[in-house]
Design a protein around this motif. Structure first.
Motif, PDB file in Angstrom:
ATOM      1  N   ASP A 266     -36.112  14.388 -59.760  1.00  0.00           N
ATOM      2  CA  ASP A 266     -37.179  13.434 -59.479  1.00  0.00           C
ATOM      3  C   ASP A 266     -38.482  14.097 -59.055  1.00  0.00           C
ATOM      4  O   ASP A 266     -39.395  13.437 -58.569  1.00  0.00           O
ATOM      5  N   SER A 267     -38.586  15.422 -59.222  1.00  0.00           N
ATOM      6  CA  SER A 267     -39.780  16.109 -58.757  1.00  0.00           C
ATOM      7  C   SER A 267     -39.913  17.451 -59.467  1.00  0.00           C
ATOM      8  O   SER A 267     -39.015  17.885 -60.202  1.00  0.00           O
ATOM      9  N   LYS A 284     -44.499  21.072 -53.922  1.00  0.00           N
ATOM     10  CA  LYS A 284     -43.533  20.123 -54.475  1.00  0.00           C
ATOM     11  C   LYS A 284     -44.288  18.870 -54.872  1.00  0.00           C
ATOM     12  O   LYS A 284     -45.008  18.279 -54.060  1.00  0.00           O
ATOM     13  N   LEU A 285     -44.115  18.471 -56.108  1.00  0.00           N
ATOM     14  CA  LEU A 285     -44.805  17.305 -56.657  1.00  0.00           C
ATOM     15  C   LEU A 285     -43.777  16.220 -56.958  1.00  0.00           C
ATOM     16  O   LEU A 285     -42.811  16.488 -57.678  1.00  0.00           O
ATOM     17  N   PRO A 286     -43.941  15.008 -56.425  1.00  0.00           N
ATOM     18  CA  PRO A 286     -42.946  13.953 -56.660  1.00  0.00           C
ATOM     19  C   PRO A 286     -43.099  13.306 -58.038  1.00  0.00           C
ATOM     20  O   PRO A 286     -42.991  12.086 -58.183  1.00  0.00           O
ATOM     21  N   LEU A 287     -43.338  14.137 -59.037  1.00  0.00           N
ATOM     22  CA  LEU A 287     -43.493  13.691 -60.414  1.00  0.00           C
ATOM     23  C   LEU A 287     -42.780  14.680 -61.325  1.00  0.00           C
ATOM     24  O   LEU A 287     -42.673  15.864 -60.999  1.00  0.00           O
ATOM     25  N   ARG A 290     -44.261  19.275 -66.772  1.00  0.00           N
ATOM     26  CA  ARG A 290     -45.225  20.363 -66.651  1.00  0.00           C
ATOM     27  C   ARG A 290     -46.651  19.850 -66.778  1.00  0.00           C
ATOM     28  O   ARG A 290     -47.579  20.417 -66.190  1.00  0.00           O
ATOM     29  N   HIS A 291     -46.836  18.787 -67.555  1.00  0.00           N
ATOM     30  CA  HIS A 291     -48.188  18.245 -67.680  1.00  0.00           C
ATOM     31  C   HIS A 291     -48.678  17.689 -66.352  1.00  0.00           C
ATOM     32  O   HIS A 291     -49.881  17.753 -66.048  1.00  0.00           O
ATOM     33  N   ASN A 292     -47.772  17.148 -65.541  1.00  0.00           N
ATOM     34  CA  ASN A 292     -48.180  16.674 -64.216  1.00  0.00           C
ATOM     35  C   ASN A 292     -48.418  17.830 -63.246  1.00  0.00           C
ATOM     36  O   ASN A 292     -49.255  17.726 -62.335  1.00  0.00           O
ATOM     37  N   VAL A 293     -47.710  18.931 -63.428  1.00  0.00           N
ATOM     38  CA  VAL A 293     -48.021  20.130 -62.653  1.00  0.00           C
ATOM     39  C   VAL A 293     -49.440  20.598 -62.979  1.00  0.00           C
ATOM     40  O   VAL A 293     -50.213  20.967 -62.081  1.00  0.00           O
ATOM     41  N   ILE A 294     -49.820  20.558 -64.254  1.00  0.00           N
ATOM     42  CA  ILE A 294     -51.183  20.924 -64.647  1.00  0.00           C
ATOM     43  C   ILE A 294     -52.187  19.981 -63.996  1.00  0.00           C
ATOM     44  O   ILE A 294     -53.232  20.411 -63.490  1.00  0.00           O
TER      45      ILE A 294
END
Length: 466
Positions: A266-267, A284-287, A290-294
């Protein structure tokens, strides 16, 4: 929200009072909807080909509005009115004047994909230190952006404003209203090819965000996209005095790059070099994806620009909440996981979503894909290429919906057996197929343009309020 006298409203929007004695009336907020007018608000009657808000001004005043704008070519203005040449322009001038009065900093966010998520991530990060006001949902056009600005509390430190468009000149207008101190361009995709004809023209439209940028402004852009540099080098592109440029992405020339990315259920976990270039900070990203990491890299850049330390940025990203139907995760009562990403779609965004699905561990990986709209005369080819790009083994079952969705299915059948690909023109038939195949442990991705309303197929399993 804006709270001032009717006289100042007239001054800010370039209008005149219908009755000067009404100049002392107090305005609290602005609305274009006569049916949900707040007590003391200013009503703004907008006009279109099939509607005229002036017809509802009396209803708004009786419903609690303190006053109304009134277009000069309309007869019989009420007493509590500000006469203007054009109510759209007056609304925009009022918002711009209110921003100047508040002296809040402005971050503009635009791009073909990911701008709403990036806006939410930036707002969450900046909220660690500042009082932040952000665009609600995707209220990002020539009406929505002014209304967003005019709803800002007086003590706002930073406004994070999303800027959308469908053609040239629209982002230029929004940028001139907002006069951003910093701007983010998430990427240059294929959305609006129908209106603009090429990705180069889309890039030029997005870089209109520089039109209203203040001196010493910061442009944060996707460093993996060569079209941004191409348009930046064109003599027609406006450049604010002493503008600074910071790139984010995977390319080695980017100022901010992610280290190893790890996907959880979930993250996403990733690391980024600290500003000193030596130490690494873990985030830590709750998404998912890899596109959301960008997208998160852009938020890191903005956070650093406004003086936040790495711990504050990390905490802001970890607690971020994004707008609805953007990779919302639901575990159904039957035990399969639904990833609802049905807010919008383009080839770039769809392939990014499919890459997320491919990395997740579980049972079967099922993709439900629908038409991607506004892609222009090459839309059938672009859909086919998305299907042909799906690698065998990355998903187990593909269900498509719509006439263009059928092109995705045709492309996928170049690599997948017929029993792994189904195409539908009715949602109930698609739903029946999903129910037949989905089982505990499976992961189901839903992706299509908003106009397809593909979430209707899975609504009964969605337990997230929008």
């Amino acid at each position: 929200m804006i709270e001032t006298t009717l006289q100042e409203v007239a001054s800010l929007c370039g209008g005149t009072l219908a009755v000067p004695a009404c100049g002392g009336y107090i305005i609290k907020g602005v609305s274009t909807n006569s049916r949900s007018i707040a007590q003391g608000a200013l009503f703004v009657p907008l006009r279109g080909e099939r509607f005229d808000g002036h017809l509802y001004a009396d209803q708004a005043l009786k419903g609690g509005a303190a006053a109304t704008l009134w277009q000069a070519d309309q007869p019989n203005p009420p007493k509590a009115a500000v006469i203007v040449e054009d109510t759209y322009t007056a609304l925009q001038r009022l918002a711009s004047g209110y921003l100047v009065k508040l002296d809040a900093k402005v971050v503009a966010v635009t791009g073909s994909n990911g701008k709403t998520t990036t806006k939410d991530l930036i707002a969450s990060v900046l909220s660690e230190r500042y009082k932040v006001h952000k665009t609600d949902g995707n209220f990002n056009n020539h009406i929505g952006l002014p209304l967003t600005v005019l709803s800002m509390p007086h003590d706002t430190d930073i406004a994070v404003l999303e800027m959308g468009m469908s053609g040239r000149g629209e982002i230029e207008l929004l940028s001139n209203i907002a006069q951003p101190d910093a701007a983010v361009i998430t990427n240059i995709g294929e959305a609006h090819l129908l209106q603009l004809g090429s990705r180069e023209e889309i890039a030029r439209a997005k870089l209109e965000v520089l039109s209203g940028m203040r001196e010493d402004g910061l442009l944060v852009c996707h460093g993996d996209e060569p079209l941004i540099d191409l348009v930046l080098s064109e003599p027609e592109t406006k450049h604010p005095e002493r503008m600074r440029l910071q790139r984010f992405g995977m390319d080695s020339r980017c100022d901010i790059q992610p280290g190893q990315v790890t996907m959880l259920h979930d993250s996403s976990l990733f690391a980024v070099a600290a500003p000193d270039g030596h130490d690494m900070t873990s985030f830590k990203l709750p998404l998912l994806g890899r596109h959301n990491v960008i997208n998160a890299l852009a938020a890191i850049a903005i956070g650093r620009h406004f003086g936040l330390d790495e711990a504050q940025i990390a905490h802001g990203l970890a607690r971020a909440q994004v707008s609805g139907m953007r990779f919302e995760r639901t575990v159904t009562a039957d035990g399969w996981t639904l990833l609802n990403d049905a807010y919008n779609a383009s080839p770039t965004a769809t392939l990014a979503a499919l890459s997320v699905l491919a990395e997740l561990k579980g049972g079967k990986r099922i993709a439900i894909l629908g038409d991607m709209l506004e892609l222009g005369p090459e839309e059938a080819r672009l859909h086919y290429e998305v299907g042909a790009s799906i690698a065998p083994g990355s998903i187990d079952l593909l269900l498509t919906y719509g006439a263009l969705g059928e092109e995705i299915a045709k492309g996928a059948l170049q690599h997948f057996p017929a029993g792994a690909v189904y195409s539908f023109d009715e949602k109930e038939a698609l739903k029946a197929c999903l129910v037949k195949h989905a089982a505990a442990g499976d992961i189901v991705l839903v992706k299509a343009s908003r106009g397809m309303k593909l979430e209707e197929v899975v609504n009964e399993w969605i337990n997230v309020e929008h």
